[in-house]
Design an enzyme around this catalytic site. Structure first.
Site, PDB file in Angstrom:
ATOM      1  N   HIS A   1       0.834  -1.200   0.000  1.00 32.80           N
ATOM      2  CA  HIS A   1       0.000   0.000   0.000  1.00 32.80           C
ATOM      3  C   HIS A   1       0.871   1.254   0.000  1.00 32.80           C
ATOM      4  O   HIS A   1       1.792   1.365   0.784  1.00 32.80           O
ATOM      5  CB  HIS A   1      -0.911  -0.030   1.221  1.00 32.80           C
ATOM      6  CG  HIS A   1      -1.931   1.051   1.226  1.00 32.80           C
ATOM      7  ND1 HIS A   1      -2.325   1.678   2.373  1.00 32.80           N
ATOM      8  CD2 HIS A   1      -2.655   1.627   0.221  1.00 32.80           C
ATOM      9  CE1 HIS A   1      -3.245   2.587   2.100  1.00 32.80           C
ATOM     10  NE2 HIS A   1      -3.457   2.566   0.794  1.00 32.80           N
TER      11      HIS A   1
ATOM     12  N   TYR B   1       5.403  14.915 -21.760  1.00 29.12           N
ATOM     13  CA  TYR B   1       4.714  14.690 -20.486  1.00 29.12           C
ATOM     14  C   TYR B   1       3.938  13.378 -20.442  1.00 29.12           C
ATOM     15  O   TYR B   1       2.959  13.261 -19.712  1.00 29.12           O
ATOM     16  CB  TYR B   1       3.828  15.889 -20.123  1.00 29.12           C
ATOM     17  CG  TYR B   1       4.621  17.164 -20.132  1.00 29.12           C
ATOM     18  CD1 TYR B   1       5.527  17.432 -19.113  1.00 29.12           C
ATOM     19  CD2 TYR B   1       4.499  18.069 -21.177  1.00 29.12           C
ATOM     20  CE1 TYR B   1       6.294  18.594 -19.133  1.00 29.12           C
ATOM     21  CE2 TYR B   1       5.265  19.237 -21.197  1.00 29.12           C
ATOM     22  CZ  TYR B   1       6.156  19.488 -20.171  1.00 29.12           C
ATOM     23  OH  TYR B   1       6.910  20.628 -20.190  1.00 29.12           O
ATOM     24  N   ALA B   2       4.370  12.388 -21.195  1.00 31.60           N
ATOM     25  CA  ALA B   2       3.753  11.065 -21.166  1.00 31.60           C
ATOM     26  C   ALA B   2       4.387  10.268 -20.028  1.00 31.60           C
ATOM     27  O   ALA B   2       5.122   9.299 -20.238  1.00 31.60           O
ATOM     28  CB  ALA B   2       3.917  10.354 -22.505  1.00 31.60           C
ATOM     29  N   ASN B   3       4.113  10.737 -18.809  1.00 29.33           N
ATOM     30  CA  ASN B   3       4.683  10.136 -17.605  1.00 29.33           C
ATOM     31  C   ASN B   3       3.594  10.061 -16.543  1.00 29.33           C
ATOM     32  O   ASN B   3       2.762  10.976 -16.439  1.00 29.33           O
ATOM     33  CB  ASN B   3       5.833  11.005 -17.065  1.00 29.33           C
ATOM     34  CG  ASN B   3       6.871  11.299 -18.121  1.00 29.33           C
ATOM     35  OD1 ASN B   3       7.535  10.407 -18.611  1.00 29.33           O
ATOM     36  ND2 ASN B   3       6.981  12.571 -18.493  1.00 29.33           N
TER      37      ASN B   3
ATOM     38  N   HIS C   1       6.120  19.346 -13.458  1.00 34.61           N
ATOM     39  CA  HIS C   1       6.945  18.273 -14.029  1.00 34.61           C
ATOM     40  C   HIS C   1       8.267  18.097 -13.278  1.00 34.61           C
ATOM     41  O   HIS C   1       8.720  16.966 -13.073  1.00 34.61           O
ATOM     42  CB  HIS C   1       7.199  18.550 -15.510  1.00 34.61           C
ATOM     43  CG  HIS C   1       7.923  17.450 -16.210  1.00 34.61           C
ATOM     44  ND1 HIS C   1       7.418  16.170 -16.303  1.00 34.61           N
ATOM     45  CD2 HIS C   1       9.118  17.429 -16.855  1.00 34.61           C
ATOM     46  CE1 HIS C   1       8.276  15.415 -16.978  1.00 34.61           C
ATOM     47  NE2 HIS C   1       9.311  16.152 -17.324  1.00 34.61           N
TER      48      HIS C   1
ATOM     49  N   ASP D   1       7.899   8.302 -20.581  1.00 32.49           N
ATOM     50  CA  ASP D   1       8.235   8.387 -21.997  1.00 32.49           C
ATOM     51  C   ASP D   1       9.733   8.140 -22.157  1.00 32.49           C
ATOM     52  O   ASP D   1      10.447   7.940 -21.178  1.00 32.49           O
ATOM     53  CB  ASP D   1       7.800   9.729 -22.586  1.00 32.49           C
ATOM     54  CG  ASP D   1       8.402  10.936 -21.870  1.00 32.49           C
ATOM     55  OD1 ASP D   1       9.539  10.846 -21.353  1.00 32.49           O
ATOM     56  OD2 ASP D   1       7.738  11.989 -21.839  1.00 32.49           O
TER      57      ASP D   1
END
Length: 140
Positions: free
Chosen positions: A20, A128-130, A106, A28
């Site tokens: 948990h 920003y593909a994170n 970011h 990316d």
């Protein structure tokens, strides 16, 4: 042979050890991976594999209670942001659990990846593909 959809043994192993509030990052091809964090590099060439199929495969295995995205995705990659939110809504309907979405700058997201059990590097070539996936618990 493993019955589930996720075939990557490194990813399966990391998820199986998570508790948990532990986190797993999907990034990316340009996301820096901090020293000391396990790197699972799936990138083959620019664009392969894409971010979304990797996210969907992981959500089949990992119960997520919270995600962290870069604030900048809203303006600089709004289509991907919308797609992520829709996928999370689908997950909420399947599991009957809410997934909290948090947006942070970011630069802070990059710092937060240092707390992840692993960073999965995709071949995604869009800004920003994170995402940081924070684990929930399967009992409630």
């Amino acid at each position: 042979m493993k019955k589930g959809k996720l075939l990557n043994s490194e990813i399966s192993y990391v998820i199986s050890k998570m508790g948990h509030t532990d986190s797993l990052t999907i990034g990316d091809c340009g996301l820096p991976i901090p020293d000391g964090v396990q790197r699972i590099d799936l990138a083959v060439i620019k664009g392969i594999p894409k971010f979304i199929p990797v996210l969907q495969a992981i959500l089949e295995e990992q119960l997520v209670e919270k995600v962290i995205l870069a604030e900048e995705i809203k303006e600089n990659n709004s289509e991907l942001n919308k797609e992520i939110i829709e996928i999370l809504k689908q997950e909420e309907r399947k599991s009957d659990r809410l997934i909290n979405v948090e947006y942070i700058p970011h630069e802070y997201l990059k710092q937060e990846t240092a707390k992840s059990k692993a960073v999965i590097r995709t071949g995604e070539y869009k800004p920003y593909a994170n995402i940081i996936l924070v684990s929930g618990v399967t009992f409630n």
